[in-house]
Design a protein around this motif. Structure first.
Motif, PDB file in Angstrom:
ATOM      1  N   GLU A  83       0.502  -1.626   0.315  1.00  0.00           N
ATOM      2  CA  GLU A  83       0.230  -0.065   0.302  1.00  0.00           C
ATOM      3  C   GLU A  83       1.095   1.230   0.094  1.00  0.00           C
ATOM      4  O   GLU A  83       0.443   2.493  -0.656  1.00  0.00           O
ATOM      5  CB  GLU A  83      -0.791  -0.001   1.608  1.00  0.00           C
ATOM      6  N   TRP A  84       2.054   1.480   1.082  1.00  0.00           N
ATOM      7  CA  TRP A  84       3.069   2.273   0.979  1.00  0.00           C
ATOM      8  C   TRP A  84       3.737   2.804  -0.166  1.00  0.00           C
ATOM      9  O   TRP A  84       3.710   3.765  -1.048  1.00  0.00           O
ATOM     10  CB  TRP A  84       3.592   2.074   1.792  1.00  0.00           C
ATOM     11  N   TYR A  85       3.847   1.963  -1.252  1.00  0.00           N
ATOM     12  CA  TYR A  85       4.095   1.700  -2.291  1.00  0.00           C
ATOM     13  C   TYR A  85       3.262   1.902  -3.151  1.00  0.00           C
ATOM     14  O   TYR A  85       3.734   3.064  -4.279  1.00  0.00           O
ATOM     15  CB  TYR A  85       5.416   0.277  -3.024  1.00  0.00           C
ATOM     16  N   ALA A  86       2.068   1.469  -3.206  1.00  0.00           N
ATOM     17  CA  ALA A  86       1.059   2.288  -4.229  1.00  0.00           C
ATOM     18  C   ALA A  86       1.030   4.112  -3.951  1.00  0.00           C
ATOM     19  O   ALA A  86       1.012   4.286  -5.391  1.00  0.00           O
ATOM     20  CB  ALA A  86       0.528   1.568  -3.992  1.00  0.00           C
ATOM     21  N   ARG A  87       1.402   4.473  -2.577  1.00  0.00           N
ATOM     22  CA  ARG A  87       1.297   5.390  -2.524  1.00  0.00           C
ATOM     23  C   ARG A  87       2.128   6.892  -3.379  1.00  0.00           C
ATOM     24  O   ARG A  87       1.455   7.589  -3.344  1.00  0.00           O
ATOM     25  CB  ARG A  87       0.856   6.304  -1.617  1.00  0.00           C
ATOM     26  N   GLN A  88       3.043   6.074  -3.187  1.00  0.00           N
ATOM     27  CA  GLN A  88       4.688   6.410  -4.192  1.00  0.00           C
ATOM     28  C   GLN A  88       4.151   6.277  -5.582  1.00  0.00           C
ATOM     29  O   GLN A  88       5.083   6.641  -6.390  1.00  0.00           O
ATOM     30  CB  GLN A  88       5.899   6.117  -3.352  1.00  0.00           C
ATOM     31  N   GLY A  89       3.510   6.093  -5.819  1.00  0.00           N
ATOM     32  CA  GLY A  89       3.630   5.719  -7.402  1.00  0.00           C
ATOM     33  C   GLY A  89       3.172   3.975  -7.899  1.00  0.00           C
ATOM     34  O   GLY A  89       3.647   4.102  -9.573  1.00  0.00           O
ATOM     35  N   TYR A  90       3.486   4.084  -7.282  1.00  0.00           N
ATOM     36  CA  TYR A  90       4.200   1.770  -8.134  1.00  0.00           C
ATOM     37  C   TYR A  90       3.306   0.983  -8.704  1.00  0.00           C
ATOM     38  O   TYR A  90       1.718   1.077  -6.721  1.00  0.00           O
ATOM     39  CB  TYR A  90       4.598   1.500  -6.910  1.00  0.00           C
ATOM     40  N   ALA A  91       3.094   0.292  -9.659  1.00  0.00           N
ATOM     41  CA  ALA A  91       1.807  -0.469  -9.923  1.00  0.00           C
ATOM     42  C   ALA A  91       2.031  -1.529  -9.816  1.00  0.00           C
ATOM     43  O   ALA A  91       2.806  -2.341  -9.911  1.00  0.00           O
ATOM     44  CB  ALA A  91       1.305   0.151 -10.542  1.00  0.00           C
ATOM     45  N   PHE A  92       1.064  -2.604  -9.800  1.00  0.00           N
ATOM     46  CA  PHE A  92       1.125  -4.284  -9.934  1.00  0.00           C
ATOM     47  C   PHE A  92       1.330  -4.457 -11.549  1.00  0.00           C
ATOM     48  O   PHE A  92       1.360  -3.543 -11.810  1.00  0.00           O
ATOM     49  CB  PHE A  92      -0.464  -4.978  -9.288  1.00  0.00           C
ATOM     50  N   LEU A  93       2.748  -4.898 -11.156  1.00  0.00           N
ATOM     51  CA  LEU A  93       3.241  -6.224 -12.662  1.00  0.00           C
ATOM     52  C   LEU A  93       2.955  -7.533 -12.823  1.00  0.00           C
ATOM     53  O   LEU A  93       2.410  -7.776 -13.816  1.00  0.00           O
ATOM     54  CB  LEU A  93       4.236  -5.395 -13.103  1.00  0.00           C
ATOM     55  N   ARG A  94       3.061  -7.642 -11.912  1.00  0.00           N
ATOM     56  CA  ARG A  94       3.382  -9.368 -11.652  1.00  0.00           C
ATOM     57  C   ARG A  94       3.623  -9.617 -10.850  1.00  0.00           C
ATOM     58  O   ARG A  94       3.643  -9.247  -9.486  1.00  0.00           O
ATOM     59  CB  ARG A  94       4.420 -10.756 -13.124  1.00  0.00           C
ATOM     60  N   HIS A  95       3.193 -11.712 -10.199  1.00  0.00           N
ATOM     61  CA  HIS A  95       3.624 -12.032  -9.563  1.00  0.00           C
ATOM     62  C   HIS A  95       4.276 -12.439  -9.440  1.00  0.00           C
ATOM     63  O   HIS A  95       4.884 -12.696 -10.979  1.00  0.00           O
ATOM     64  CB  HIS A  95       2.068 -13.087  -9.530  1.00  0.00           C
ATOM     65  N   GLY A  96       5.643 -13.154  -8.796  1.00  0.00           N
ATOM     66  CA  GLY A  96       6.827 -13.322  -8.347  1.00  0.00           C
ATOM     67  C   GLY A  96       6.085 -15.247  -7.197  1.00  0.00           C
ATOM     68  O   GLY A  96       6.249 -14.687  -6.988  1.00  0.00           O
ATOM     69  N   THR A  97       7.333 -15.827  -7.847  1.00  0.00           N
ATOM     70  CA  THR A  97       7.554 -16.707  -6.743  1.00  0.00           C
ATOM     71  C   THR A  97       8.561 -16.965  -6.609  1.00  0.00           C
ATOM     72  O   THR A  97       9.813 -17.500  -7.599  1.00  0.00           O
ATOM     73  CB  THR A  97       6.879 -18.447  -7.749  1.00  0.00           C
ATOM     74  N   HIS A  98       9.341 -17.202  -5.226  1.00  0.00           N
ATOM     75  CA  HIS A  98      10.816 -17.670  -4.681  1.00  0.00           C
ATOM     76  C   HIS A  98      10.941 -19.116  -5.116  1.00  0.00           C
ATOM     77  O   HIS A  98      10.303 -19.914  -5.476  1.00  0.00           O
ATOM     78  CB  HIS A  98      11.009 -16.890  -2.739  1.00  0.00           C
ATOM     79  N   GLU A  99      12.100 -19.385  -5.439  1.00  0.00           N
ATOM     80  CA  GLU A  99      12.871 -20.516  -5.584  1.00  0.00           C
ATOM     81  C   GLU A  99      12.143 -21.500  -4.433  1.00  0.00           C
ATOM     82  O   GLU A  99      11.790 -21.834  -3.218  1.00  0.00           O
ATOM     83  CB  GLU A  99      13.808 -20.927  -5.575  1.00  0.00           C
ATOM     84  N   GLY A 100      11.180 -22.662  -4.936  1.00  0.00           N
ATOM     85  CA  GLY A 100      11.558 -23.817  -3.840  1.00  0.00           C
ATOM     86  C   GLY A 100       9.513 -23.895  -3.249  1.00  0.00           C
ATOM     87  O   GLY A 100       9.085 -24.676  -2.836  1.00  0.00           O
ATOM     88  N   HIS A 101       8.916 -22.683  -3.883  1.00  0.00           N
ATOM     89  CA  HIS A 101       7.583 -22.966  -3.450  1.00  0.00           C
ATOM     90  C   HIS A 101       7.171 -22.344  -5.033  1.00  0.00           C
ATOM     91  O   HIS A 101       6.797 -22.233  -5.913  1.00  0.00           O
ATOM     92  CB  HIS A 101       7.334 -21.116  -2.970  1.00  0.00           C
ATOM     93  N   ALA A 102       5.523 -23.491  -4.559  1.00  0.00           N
ATOM     94  CA  ALA A 102       4.952 -23.189  -5.429  1.00  0.00           C
ATOM     95  C   ALA A 102       3.859 -22.284  -5.843  1.00  0.00           C
ATOM     96  O   ALA A 102       3.189 -22.061  -7.140  1.00  0.00           O
ATOM     97  CB  ALA A 102       3.317 -24.968  -4.899  1.00  0.00           C
TER      98      ALA A 102
END
Length: 152
Positions: free
Chosen positions: A122-141
């Motif tokens: 939410e803080w980053y959204a207030r700074q003008g950042y928008a969702f681009l995509r989801h990411g997954t750490h290695e070893g997580h489904a």
């Protein structure tokens, strides 16, 4: 004051990261890699991009790493020590990275935020950042973080 970090700051940067991220120990899966940052690791990261340090007469308050990636600048490890939060330190560090990105192209700035840290998203959204995509750490489904982007 925001200044460019140099190799001799590696120990300071490692300490800032560990201290600023300590509150997340045991709260994130996978655990934050900030807990294991060493002087040697930080030196390598400095060669892959750079870092900025926020300082006041009281001493260092926070830091941020950035890495040019061709089509964007990756903002990494924005860290502010707990006593200095809420005073604009994070915003000043971000603005300094964003200024570099504008000078490089302008290039968009991207960053990753853990799904578990909704307040950070939410803080980053207030700074003008928008969702681009989801990411997954290695070893997580399933996804563990979101990639946010700010274009200029």
């Amino acid at each position: 004051m925001i200044r460019e970090a140099v190799s001799e700051d590696a120990s300071l940067l490692a300490r800032l990261l560990r201290d600023a991220f300590e509150e997340y120990r045991g709260r994130l899966e996978p655990p934050s890699s900030a807990h294991g940052k060493t002087e040697e690791v930080v030196r390598r990261e400095l060669h892959d991009g750079g870092a900025l340090i926020a300082e006041s007469p009281a001493g260092p308050e926070g830091c941020v790493f950035f890495h040019p990636r061709g089509d964007h600048v990756y903002l990494d490890r924005l860290a502010v020590l707990p006593p200095y939060r809420g005073r604009g330190v994070a915003r000043a560090l971000m603005e300094a990275v964003e200024a570099r990105a504008r000078d490089m192209g302008p290039l968009p700035v991207r960053l990753n935020v853990r799904l578990a840290l909704k307040d950070h998203q939410e803080w980053y959204a207030r700074q003008g950042y928008a969702f681009l995509r989801h990411g997954t750490h290695e070893g997580h489904a399933a996804p563990t973080y979101v990639v946010l982007e700010k274009r200029f």
